[in-house]
Design a protein around this motif. Structure first.
Motif, mmCIF file in Angstrom:
data_model
loop_
_atom_site.group_PDB
_atom_site.id
_atom_site.type_symbol
_atom_site.label_atom_id
_atom_site.label_comp_id
_atom_site.label_asym_id
_atom_site.label_seq_id
_atom_site.Cartn_x
_atom_site.Cartn_y
_atom_site.Cartn_z
ATOM 1 N N ASN A 428 37.590 1.054 -22.085
ATOM 2 C CA ASN A 428 38.805 2.045 -22.315
ATOM 3 C C ASN A 428 40.383 1.372 -22.351
ATOM 4 O OD1 ASN A 428 37.635 4.036 -21.020
ATOM 5 N ND2 ASN A 428 38.249 4.894 -19.110
ATOM 6 N N ILE A 429 40.146 -0.181 -22.568
ATOM 7 C CA ILE A 429 41.141 -0.199 -23.223
ATOM 8 C C ILE A 429 41.954 0.505 -24.304
ATOM 9 C CG2 ILE A 429 39.948 -1.963 -24.731
ATOM 10 C CD1 ILE A 429 43.234 -2.590 -22.519
ATOM 11 N N LEU A 430 40.715 1.228 -25.566
ATOM 12 C CA LEU A 430 41.737 1.833 -26.823
ATOM 13 C C LEU A 430 42.997 2.863 -25.637
ATOM 14 C CD1 LEU A 430 38.455 2.033 -28.034
ATOM 15 C CD2 LEU A 430 39.497 0.065 -28.890
ATOM 16 N N GLU A 431 42.542 3.030 -24.911
ATOM 17 C CA GLU A 431 43.729 4.517 -24.744
ATOM 18 C C GLU A 431 45.394 3.240 -24.624
ATOM 19 O OE1 GLU A 431 43.882 6.106 -20.381
ATOM 20 O OE2 GLU A 431 41.619 6.235 -21.381
ATOM 21 N N THR A 432 45.292 2.256 -24.419
ATOM 22 C CA THR A 432 46.764 1.892 -24.137
ATOM 23 C C THR A 432 47.087 1.026 -25.208
ATOM 24 O OG1 THR A 432 45.345 -0.137 -23.636
ATOM 25 C CG2 THR A 432 45.374 1.292 -21.176
ATOM 26 N N ILE A 433 46.052 0.749 -26.530
ATOM 27 C CA ILE A 433 46.280 0.087 -27.108
ATOM 28 C C ILE A 433 46.944 0.979 -28.451
ATOM 29 C CG2 ILE A 433 45.979 -1.908 -26.546
ATOM 30 C CD1 ILE A 433 43.982 -2.173 -28.218
ATOM 31 N N SER A 434 46.566 2.465 -28.697
ATOM 32 C CA SER A 434 47.073 3.112 -29.613
ATOM 33 C C SER A 434 47.294 3.288 -30.047
ATOM 34 C CB SER A 434 46.263 4.390 -28.992
ATOM 35 O OG SER A 434 46.457 5.162 -28.564
ATOM 36 N N ALA A 435 48.864 3.264 -29.851
ATOM 37 C CA ALA A 435 50.018 3.893 -30.657
ATOM 38 C C ALA A 435 50.527 2.650 -31.834
ATOM 39 C CB ALA A 435 51.661 3.136 -29.718
ATOM 40 N N GLY A 436 50.623 3.948 -33.587
ATOM 41 C CA GLY A 436 50.429 3.129 -33.958
ATOM 42 C C GLY A 436 49.647 2.741 -35.362
ATOM 43 N N LEU A 437 48.703 3.137 -34.185
ATOM 44 C CA LEU A 437 47.150 3.176 -34.696
ATOM 45 C C LEU A 437 46.295 4.628 -35.127
ATOM 46 C CD1 LEU A 437 45.373 -0.161 -32.920
ATOM 47 C CD2 LEU A 437 46.253 -0.269 -35.400
ATOM 48 N N GLY A 438 47.017 5.391 -34.815
ATOM 49 C CA GLY A 438 46.285 6.997 -35.373
ATOM 50 C C GLY A 438 46.528 7.457 -33.906
ATOM 51 N N GLY A 439 46.399 7.237 -33.203
ATOM 52 C CA GLY A 439 46.496 7.286 -31.585
ATOM 53 C C GLY A 439 44.843 7.322 -30.549
ATOM 54 N N ARG A 440 45.125 7.548 -29.643
ATOM 55 C CA ARG A 440 43.840 7.753 -28.451
ATOM 56 C C ARG A 440 42.276 7.522 -28.672
ATOM 57 N NH1 ARG A 440 45.148 9.526 -22.853
ATOM 58 N NH2 ARG A 440 43.329 8.860 -22.100
ATOM 59 N N VAL A 441 42.112 8.867 -29.474
ATOM 60 C CA VAL A 441 41.362 9.520 -29.798
ATOM 61 C C VAL A 441 40.253 8.736 -30.881
ATOM 62 C CG1 VAL A 441 40.353 11.775 -30.595
ATOM 63 C CG2 VAL A 441 41.911 12.015 -28.564
#
Length: 786
Positions: A428-441
């Motif tokens: 679940n680390i992805l949802e916390t670092i998704s800014a600037g990378l297209g979003g969590r989904v």
């Protein structure tokens, strides 16, 4: 195109008969009397779905006469989908990357919420008003009672992934149900989310969940149901994980000692997880000679995809006790201890702190230091030290376009070292670092696809256990992965968490069990709660593995789980709570026992647990609890087992043989009856429920299985009846050694085991037939002549 506002839309839900297409018979029941001191239930056939329409009138959305939502706002939008379901969403005047919409008021309706109490993990919450629905709810089940017909229905809310946004549910102080949608990237904004929540209704809760997931599987195309996935072979074998035995100090000699002591004691592991501690890492936040700072271990980063010096000595180091390589070590323990499967652990980003940006072995994956940012939803629930530490130290994240290259290199290397699969953590680390990378989904989708592609490329058995990935971002992107950890860790040093662990996995499995096989985690076989955990795994339909320290084992417990060949008697489905307990709190209400049901090939099984008085749910620690007695009694019935018709067959007339593992007693009761069971806190029992089949007027028979095993009926592979001119025969095939037991109305004339005459015992007062099977037997065939 935006659908009309909800208040102006008259929904026409028609619920088709699922029973007609599935060839199953479903039942509903209610207590109507007392027979010989036992409550009796009446049963009637019904279809899966309610034959009624939701009615929207005066701002109230009702199902079967029960108001599910009142005071529904005008900006709520409903889009009918199938005859039995609809999507619910809403519109806003302002665009934002995070929107919270009100759906309507919920009051005086019992509910079950499955919510994320930590960023990584879900657990259940029970209540009867909207204000009690926690933030980050990912499944909401309402009880819908019809007072006129005295029937019970269920309304299911599933928040979804809607485009680039992920939805969750929550309540507010005004008892309003809300849904929140967020992209995880400030640059990705919206004014509307029209298909944020899926709503369905029916009168069979488990069918409702299954059919809803089938609808969403087809509609989204982003995930696959459990039934269509390849299941890793390790699920059917006993395993050992190194984590609680050694934590990060795991080493080859310790692994050898643990495998040896388990094997010599008669519980040989065939499956091994080398957990955290084998990798090549550095930690700039832990200095030699300085005091240890709790949480600093999560700042370590991966230097290479290869093993560390504990598992591989250098060419010139002739004095080291380390193996020459990971491959040599895996080959050694595989041949010495007969291991079938060896897995190793790694984090989704390689390690907790990601990859070392300056290391020769990892800089080609272009890791970039990012500092995780949690959403307000996860911040509103429980604090987690690993997340807090990663926020402090940062995570050097793999560049998304390099994700497959990293997994391909890592898994290719592991496969070259004779490793069979991986446990992938910290998802679940992805949802916390998704800014600037297209979003969590979209970020989760990219990494999940890369991970599953690599698994399919390098491991032949779909050999992956997913972990710390209980957000719907991950759940609804699970196309191939077939096993996911179903709860927070097993904490052997926290006495108050043992009951919570069992209850959490059982209730979480209602939701995730339709997509994956829920993994119940490891446990200690030598512990005050060891049997409590062992029984839950026996009925959980899951993998069974311990994390014992070498030499610290309770073989009395293990031998009730593990056969001589290292296999286990795994039940067929994810173990889930009984229908009558879906809205009862088995941990804190002071009166409810937890009943977990499952099916084997020929029998049913119920695990009964007293989880009361030994722990409190997070964020309810200050709640006023009723006095909890050390002993609780509750009603148990064969009807607690769903889909019993799958094992009952045409010769069944409605009676069952029920074997209690705790008391060793065998009883004959109707499936409509119930009986009392009394347990102390942290006590449990396993009830094998076998349909008594009437083959002739005099021959009535029901196999129980191996009476020495917790899941006795899991040992029975098949049963056949042959009628001859002078005698009749019952053939039972099964596996494992010990005492085979069965209900038989009459005493057989003779018995053979593997075509050789064999003696048997018959207790006429219980109609209990027993046959002794040699301990080291793998497969057996019993023939009873009448």
């Amino acid at each position: 195109m935006i659908s009309p506002p909800l208040k102006s839309l008259q929904l026409d839900f028609h619920f088709p008969s699922f029973a007609a297409t599935s060839q199953r018979t479903f039942f509903s029941h209610g207590f109507v009397g007392n027979i010989n001191g036992n409550h009796r239930k009446t049963w009637s056939r019904h279809s899966m779905f309610l034959s009624t329409k939701p009615v929207l009138k005066d701002g109230a959305l009702s199902f079967n006469g029960t108001d599910a939502l009142t005071s529904v706002p005008d900006n709520v939008v409903v889009t009918p989908f199938t005859n039995s379901s609809a999507f619910v969403g809403a519109t806003s005047k302002e665009a934002s990357s995070r929107q919270v919409f009100k759906l309507g008021v919920i009051r005086d309706v019992r509910f079950l919420s499955i919510y994320r109490f930590k960023i990584w993990w879900m657990m259940p919450r029970f209540g009867n008003s909207g204000s009690e629905i926690p933030v980050e709810t990912q499944m909401l089940l309402l009880e819908a009672k019809d007072d006129e017909s005295e029937s019970t229905g269920y309304i299911l809310f599933l928040p979804l992934l809607d485009g680039e946004f992920r939805a969750s549910l929550q309540g507010n102080s005004s008892d309003e149900l809300e849904f929140c949608v967020e992209s995880g990237d400030p640059a990705i904004v919206t004014k509307e989310s029209l298909k944020a929540v899926f709503v369905n209704s029916g009168d069979h809760p488990f069918d409702l969940m299954k059919e809803s997931m089938k609808i969403l599987e087809k509609y989204t195309g982003t995930f696959s149901a459990r039934e269509s996935k390849q299941l890793p072979g390790m699920l059917d074998y006993f395993g050992w994980c190194t984590w609680d035995a050694f934590y990060q100090e795991v080493n080859p000699q310790g692994i050898r000692e643990g495998l040896k002591s388990l094997s010599e004691g008669g519980a040989p592991p065939k499956f091994l997880i080398i957990d955290d501690g084998w990798q090549d890492t550095t930690n700039e936040f832990r200095k030699e000679g300085e005091p240890f700072i709790e949480g600093s271990q999560f700042g370590a980063r991966l230097d290479s995809i290869e093993e560390n010096s504990k598992f591989r000595r250098s060419v010139n180091d002739t004095e080291s006790e380390a193996p020459s390589s990971l491959k040599d070590f895996v080959s050694e323990i595989r041949s010495t201890f007969g291991l079938k499967y060896v897995y190793v652990w790694h984090a989704l980003m390689g390690y907790w702190g990601g990859l070392n940006p300056n290391a020769e072995g990892t800089k080609k994956y272009n890791p970039k230091l990012r500092y995780p940012v949690q959403s307000p939803g996860t911040l509103a629930n429980s604090w987690d030290i690993s997340m807090a530490s990663m926020e402090k130290y940062g995570v050097a994240a793999i560049e998304p376009d390099k994700a497959f290259q990293f997994y391909d290199d890592l898994h290719g290397y592991l496969a070259s070292q004779d490793v069979d699969g991986v446990k992938v953590d910290v998802q679940n680390i992805l949802e916390t670092i998704s800014a600037g990378l297209g979003g969590r989904v979209s970020l989760t989708k990219k990494f999940q696809q890369a991970l599953e592609k690599s698994i399919a490329t390098h491991f032949q058995d779909n050999s992956i256990i997913c972990c710390m990935g209980q957000s719907t971002d991950s759940i609804y992107h699970s196309k191939q992965s077939a096993i996911t950890r179903a709860s927070d860790d097993y904490y052997p040093k926290i006495p108050t968490f043992q009951t919570l662990h069992i209850a959490t996995v059982a209730f979480n499995s209602i939701f995730i069990g339709e997509i994956v096989v829920p993994d119940w985690d490891m446990f200690y076989s030598k512990h005050e709660s060891s049997e409590f955990h062992a029984v839950s795994r026996a009925v959980g339909g899951c993998g069974v593995y311990v994390s014992d320290k070498p030499g610290h084992h309770d073989f009395e417990v293990l031998k009730k789980l593990v056969l001589a060949d290292g296999s286990v008697l795994r039940a067929r489905y994810p173990g889930r709570p009984s229908r009558d307990g879906l809205f009862n709190d088995p941990v804190m209400d002071g009166k409810s026992l937890l009943k977990i049901w499952n099916l084997n090939k020929c029998t049913g099984v119920i695990g009964v647990f007293n989880c009361q008085g030994k722990g409190t749910w997070p964020r309810l620690e200050n709640s006023v609890q009723p006095e909890v007695e050390t002993e609780l009694s509750g009603k148990v019935s064969p009807s607690d087992i769903e889909y019993f018709e799958e094992v009952s067959g045409k010769q069944w007339r409605g009676d069952c043989a029920v074997f209690s593992f705790k008391t060793g007693s065998l009883s004959r009761i109707s499936k409509e009856e119930s009986f009392d069971i009394t347990l102390k806190t942290l006590e449990c029992d396993v009830l094998t429920v076998s349909p008594i089949k009437a083959y002739t007027k005099d021959i009535e028979f029901a196999p129980i299985g191996l009476l020495n095993m917790y899941n006795s009926g899991g040992a029975v592979e098949s049963i056949d009846f042959f009628r001859g001119s002078s005698n009749s025969e019952i053939h039972i095939k099964g596996r494992g050694g010990g005492s085979f037991g069965a209900y038989s109305r009459t005493k057989p004339k003779s018995c053979s085991l593997n075509s050789k005459d064999e003696g048997f015992n018959f207790k006429s007062e219980e109609n209990l037939l027993t046959v002794t099977i040699p301990e080291n037997s793998i497969y057996w065939d019993i023939t009873l002549s009448y």
